[in-house]
Design an enzyme around this catalytic site. Structure first.
Site, PDB file in Angstrom:
ATOM      1  N   ASP A  13       0.807  -1.218   0.000  1.00 33.08           N
ATOM      2  CA  ASP A  13       0.000   0.000   0.000  1.00 33.08           C
ATOM      3  C   ASP A  13       0.845   1.276   0.000  1.00 33.08           C
ATOM      4  OD1 ASP A  13      -2.260  -1.638   0.118  1.00 33.08           O
ATOM      5  OD2 ASP A  13      -2.220  -1.654   2.309  1.00 33.08           O
ATOM      6  N   LYS A  16       1.868   2.012  -5.111  1.00 32.23           N
ATOM      7  CA  LYS A  16       2.410   1.407  -6.348  1.00 32.23           C
ATOM      8  C   LYS A  16       1.485   1.667  -7.537  1.00 32.23           C
ATOM      9  CE  LYS A  16       2.398  -2.588  -4.272  1.00 32.23           C
ATOM     10  NZ  LYS A  16       2.105  -2.180  -2.894  1.00 32.23           N
ATOM     11  N   GLY A  40      -4.533  -4.412  -3.706  1.00 32.68           N
ATOM     12  CA  GLY A  40      -5.540  -3.383  -3.953  1.00 32.68           C
ATOM     13  C   GLY A  40      -4.811  -2.125  -4.366  1.00 32.68           C
ATOM     14  N   HIS A  41      -4.935  -1.764  -5.619  1.00 32.53           N
ATOM     15  CA  HIS A  41      -4.194  -0.617  -6.145  1.00 32.53           C
ATOM     16  C   HIS A  41      -5.189   0.453  -6.594  1.00 32.53           C
ATOM     17  CE1 HIS A  41      -0.792  -3.679  -7.202  1.00 32.53           C
ATOM     18  NE2 HIS A  41      -0.962  -3.514  -5.920  1.00 32.53           N
ATOM     19  N   ARG A 144       3.025 -29.168  -6.579  1.00 31.50           N
ATOM     20  CA  ARG A 144       2.841 -29.803  -7.892  1.00 31.50           C
ATOM     21  C   ARG A 144       1.454 -30.430  -8.073  1.00 31.50           C
ATOM     22  NH1 ARG A 144       8.497 -32.765  -7.154  1.00 31.50           N
ATOM     23  NH2 ARG A 144       7.543 -32.880  -5.121  1.00 31.50           N
ATOM     24  N   GLN A 224       1.974  -6.136  -3.185  1.00 38.59           N
ATOM     25  CA  GLN A 224       2.419  -6.252  -1.789  1.00 38.59           C
ATOM     26  C   GLN A 224       3.688  -5.417  -1.568  1.00 38.59           C
ATOM     27  OE1 GLN A 224       1.399  -9.676  -3.315  1.00 38.59           O
ATOM     28  NE2 GLN A 224      -0.507  -8.673  -2.795  1.00 38.59           N
ATOM     29  N   ARG A 305      -5.507   0.367   8.513  1.00 34.33           N
ATOM     30  CA  ARG A 305      -4.071   0.067   8.466  1.00 34.33           C
ATOM     31  C   ARG A 305      -3.396   0.604   9.721  1.00 34.33           C
ATOM     32  NH1 ARG A 305      -3.810   2.480   2.418  1.00 34.33           N
ATOM     33  NH2 ARG A 305      -4.681   0.711   1.298  1.00 34.33           N
TER      34      ARG A 305
HETATM   35  P1  GDP Z   1      -0.705   0.221  -3.538  1.00 34.40           P
HETATM   36  O1  GDP Z   1      -1.306  -1.032  -3.007  1.00 34.40           O
HETATM   37  O2  GDP Z   1       0.760   0.309  -3.295  1.00 34.40           O
HETATM   38  O3  GDP Z   1      -1.052   0.485  -4.979  1.00 34.40           O
HETATM   39  O4  GDP Z   1      -1.340   1.400  -2.688  1.00 34.40           O
HETATM   40  P2  GDP Z   1      -2.902   1.578  -2.366  1.00 34.40           P
HETATM   41  O5  GDP Z   1      -3.574   2.072  -3.583  1.00 34.40           O
HETATM   42  O6  GDP Z   1      -3.437   0.375  -1.690  1.00 34.40           O
HETATM   43  O7  GDP Z   1      -2.822   2.686  -1.238  1.00 34.40           O
HETATM   44  C1  GDP Z   1      -2.283   3.952  -1.481  1.00 34.40           C
HETATM   45  C2  GDP Z   1      -3.394   4.990  -1.244  1.00 34.40           C
HETATM   46  O8  GDP Z   1      -2.819   6.256  -1.160  1.00 34.40           O
HETATM   47  C3  GDP Z   1      -4.396   5.060  -2.370  1.00 34.40           C
HETATM   48  O9  GDP Z   1      -5.657   5.378  -1.847  1.00 34.40           O
HETATM   49  C4  GDP Z   1      -3.866   6.187  -3.246  1.00 34.40           C
HETATM   50  O10 GDP Z   1      -4.903   6.856  -3.961  1.00 34.40           O
HETATM   51  C5  GDP Z   1      -3.279   7.094  -2.212  1.00 34.40           C
HETATM   52  N1  GDP Z   1      -2.101   7.862  -2.635  1.00 34.40           N
HETATM   53  C6  GDP Z   1      -1.124   7.497  -3.515  1.00 34.40           C
HETATM   54  N2  GDP Z   1      -0.166   8.467  -3.562  1.00 34.40           N
HETATM   55  C7  GDP Z   1      -0.557   9.430  -2.710  1.00 34.40           C
HETATM   56  C8  GDP Z   1       0.007  10.670  -2.300  1.00 34.40           C
HETATM   57  O11 GDP Z   1       1.093  11.074  -2.715  1.00 34.40           O
HETATM   58  N3  GDP Z   1      -0.695  11.403  -1.384  1.00 34.40           N
HETATM   59  C9  GDP Z   1      -1.873  10.985  -0.865  1.00 34.40           C
HETATM   60  N4  GDP Z   1      -2.480  11.759   0.029  1.00 34.40           N
HETATM   61  N5  GDP Z   1      -2.434   9.819  -1.222  1.00 34.40           N
HETATM   62  C10 GDP Z   1      -1.791   9.049  -2.119  1.00 34.40           C
HETATM   63  P1  IMO Z   2      -0.913  -4.213  -2.178  1.00 36.95           P
HETATM   64  O1  IMO Z   2      -0.500  -4.755  -3.508  1.00 36.95           O
HETATM   65  C1  IMO Z   2      -0.880  -4.639   2.149  1.00 36.95           C
HETATM   66  C2  IMO Z   2      -0.962  -8.697   3.782  1.00 36.95           C
HETATM   67  C3  IMO Z   2      -2.209  -9.145   4.519  1.00 36.95           C
HETATM   68  C4  IMO Z   2      -1.592 -10.093   5.528  1.00 36.95           C
HETATM   69  C5  IMO Z   2      -0.467 -10.761   4.735  1.00 36.95           C
HETATM   70  C6  IMO Z   2      -0.837 -12.124   4.152  1.00 36.95           C
HETATM   71  O2  IMO Z   2      -2.203  -3.507  -2.194  1.00 36.95           O
HETATM   72  O3  IMO Z   2       0.194  -3.433  -1.553  1.00 36.95           O
HETATM   73  P2  IMO Z   2      -2.333 -12.857   2.079  1.00 36.95           P
HETATM   74  O4  IMO Z   2      -3.806 -12.684   1.824  1.00 36.95           O
HETATM   75  O5  IMO Z   2      -1.451 -12.286   1.032  1.00 36.95           O
HETATM   76  O6  IMO Z   2      -1.961 -14.279   2.401  1.00 36.95           O
HETATM   77  O7  IMO Z   2      -2.068 -12.034   3.441  1.00 36.95           O
HETATM   78  O8  IMO Z   2      -0.155  -9.871   3.678  1.00 36.95           O
HETATM   79  N1  IMO Z   2      -1.185  -8.189   2.398  1.00 36.95           N
HETATM   80  C7  IMO Z   2      -1.115  -6.898   2.070  1.00 36.95           C
HETATM   81  N2  IMO Z   2      -0.916  -5.794   2.818  1.00 36.95           N
HETATM   82  N3  IMO Z   2      -0.994  -4.517   0.824  1.00 36.95           N
HETATM   83  C8  IMO Z   2      -1.172  -5.608   0.047  1.00 36.95           C
HETATM   84  O9  IMO Z   2      -1.182  -5.545  -1.297  1.00 36.95           O
HETATM   85  C9  IMO Z   2      -1.278  -6.864   0.678  1.00 36.95           C
HETATM   86  N4  IMO Z   2      -1.472  -8.123   0.218  1.00 36.95           N
HETATM   87  C10 IMO Z   2      -1.397  -8.922   1.297  1.00 36.95           C
HETATM   88  O10 IMO Z   2      -2.861  -8.061   5.127  1.00 36.95           O
HETATM   89  O11 IMO Z   2      -1.000  -9.364   6.574  1.00 36.95           O
HETATM   90 MG    MG Z   3      -2.869  -1.646  -1.787  1.00 37.08          MG
END
Ligand code: GDP
Ligand code: IMO
Ligand code: MG
Length: 430
Positions: A13, A16, A40-41, A144, A224, A305
């Site tokens: 999170d 990315k 979750g992106h 496997r 992740q 989080r």
């Molecule tokens: P990812 O899993 O690495 O793609 O990140 P997520 O999308 O799960 O979480 C990042 C959150 O921060 C999302 O809601 C983005 O819209 C938000 N975000 C990304 N860059 C920035 C930033 O520079 N500032 C703020 N305030 N939010 C951001």
């Molecule tokens: P993105 O791509 C944050 C965490 C889960 C748990 C551990 C194992 O959005 O950054 P799993 O379901 O993968 O076996 O869970 O990994 N986890 C993440 N935390 N961002 C993610 O993806 C995650 N994907 C898995 O919360 O602690």
């Molecule tokens: Mg995410």
């Protein structure tokens, strides 16, 4: 021509999705190489929000090829739900812009069952998984006995694969007090989805190899984060895949020489979802403020989080392991208005100083972070698109992070919006 790998350098999170979306303008192909719909992106483009789990973030741009590589674990039902959701938002997805490696393992409902059964049985010792069946599917791949995309094309192969898979799962389920799998129902479900999924299947290793030779630019999108890596993360509180940059090669079928630039995505503070150690976690007002200002709720599970100060020890470590060439520092704006900021610069465990996080769980549990304090800034950095718009104290904070993690900032992000991004060094430049 440099190809770029994007990896999360903390616990996921980091932002990315936003950075991959921004960079994908400069790429021809965007490829996911590990993880599944546990990711979750979130992308925000002109105020419109797109949430992606399984599909590469480049899918929203017309004219780009999105690829799901063999390192991913794919839930075909989740895939089509996501495709339909995006279609409703105006993003057309077809075999013209999406390709799936034919050797990609499938996540089946039985994997999700097992994920949940195990978490429930673990009680307080649970990992806090996303419940998507990720771990059990990777286990079956290595064991496997997993069903892969190409197996759906032939009923006899599928039946043979199911024999092996169900023998294993039925025994496990019995031990956990669950009913055996309804084989006829599962077979029917798979044969029903097969004609929808198979048109996307391709020898990705070959197609990407040809594109590479033709000078096309590939952007590898990690999911992740490095601290959730199966080997180098805070085991066992990790995900079940390799989240480090090297996986981009084996997770798509290109050799490591295809990787040009490794971009680590780093949040300007630290968060983690689920259980496990977190040395700089804040359980006070500062932590609450970070969570509120940063909207730190999981995209996939909606869980809150955990938040804490920036941990330079961990990021230095993950940047070293992934061979990060430069970082994209995100969410700097969330720190606006803090009077003082703290950065963790080392650990103390039983009176001994450490400049890295040791592997032993017993030591990790006793880590005391050593902090350096820095002045915060009262001005807003939100939406800044150049260095000149940043207050001096914010620049000082960024420079100190670079020094401590021994890695330069290549990009900066100052809001969720696509264009609120500062480019310092182009990762695609040769
Ligand atoms: P990812 O899993 O690495 O793609 O990140 P997520 O999308 O799960 O979480 C990042 C959150 O921060 C999302 O809601 C983005 O819209 C938000 N975000 C990304 N860059 C920035 C930033 O520079 N500032 C703020 N305030 N939010 C951001
Ligand atoms: P993105 O791509 C944050 C965490 C889960 C748990 C551990 C194992 O959005 O950054 P799993 O379901 O993968 O076996 O869970 O990994 N986890 C993440 N935390 N961002 C993610 O993806 C995650 N994907 C898995 O919360 O602690
Ligand atoms: Mg995410």
């Amino acid at each position: 021509m440099a190809n770029v790998v994007v990896v999360g350098a903390q616990w996921g999170d980091e932002g990315k999705g936003k950075i991959v979306d921004w960079l994908s303008e400069r790429a021809d192909v965007i490829a996911r190489f590990q993880g599944g719909h546990n990711a979750g992106h979130t992308l925000v483009i002109g105020g419109k929000v797109f949430k992606l789990s399984l599909l590469p973030s480049g899918i929203v741009r017309a004219g780009k090829l999105a690829v799901i590589g063999n390192g991913v674990v794919l839930d075909p039902w989740a895939l089509f739900t996501e495709i339909d959701k995006l279609a409703a938002q105006g993003v057309a997805i077809s075999t013209d812009n999406l390709m799936i490696a034919e050797n990609t393992p499938l996540i089946l409902p039985l994997h999700q069952d097992l994920d949940k059964l195990r978490e429930d049985a673990a009680g307080k010792a649970k990992i806090g998984t996303t419940g998507r069946g990720i771990g059990p599917a990777y286990e079956d791949k290595v064991g496997r006995r997993v069903i892969r995309v190409a197996d759906l094309a032939d009923r006899d192969t599928l039946e043979a694969r199911l024999d092996r898979l169900l023998a294993h799962h039925d025994a496990l389920r019995q031990g956990l007090g669950a009913t055996p799998i309804d084989r006829a129902e599962l077979t029917e479900k798979l044969l029903e989805i097969a004609p929808k999924l198979l048109p996307y299947a391709a020898p990705v290793w070959k197609v990407l190899g040809e594109m590479r030779r033709a000078g096309k630019r590939i952007l590898f999108e990690g999911a992740q984060g490095s601290l959730l890596d199966i080997d180098f993360g805070t085991y066992p509180y990790v995900t079940s895949s390799t989240t480090m940059s090297g996986m981009a090669a084996t997770g798509t079928g290109l050799g490591p020489s295809a990787i040009g630039f490794v971009l680590g995505i780093v949040k300007a503070y630290t968060t983690r979802v689920g259980e496990g150690p977190f040395p700089t976690e804040l359980l006070d007002e500062d932590g609450q403020r970070l969570g509120e200002r940063g909207h730190e709720f999981g995209t996939v599970t909606g869980r809150k989080r955990r938040c804490g100060w920036f941990d330079a020890v961990l990021v230095r470590q993950t940047c070293a392991i992934s061979g990060v060439n430069g970082i994209a520092l995100t969410k700097l704006d969330v720190l606006d208005g803090f009077k003082t900021l703290k950065i963790c610069v080392g650990y103390e465990i039983d009176g001994v100083r450490y400049d890295y996080l040791p592997t032993a769980a017993a030591l990790q549990a006793r880590v005391v972070p050593i902090y350096e304090e820095m002045d915060g800034w009262s001005e807003s950095t939100q939406g800044a698109r150049s260095w000149a718009e940043l207050p001096a104290a914010a620049i000082k904070y960024v420079r100190r992070i670079e020094e401590l993690i021994q890695c330069p900032v290549a990009m900066l992000s100052t809001s969720p919006e696509r264009d609120d991004t500062i480019l310092v060094t182009d990762p695609f430049a040769d």
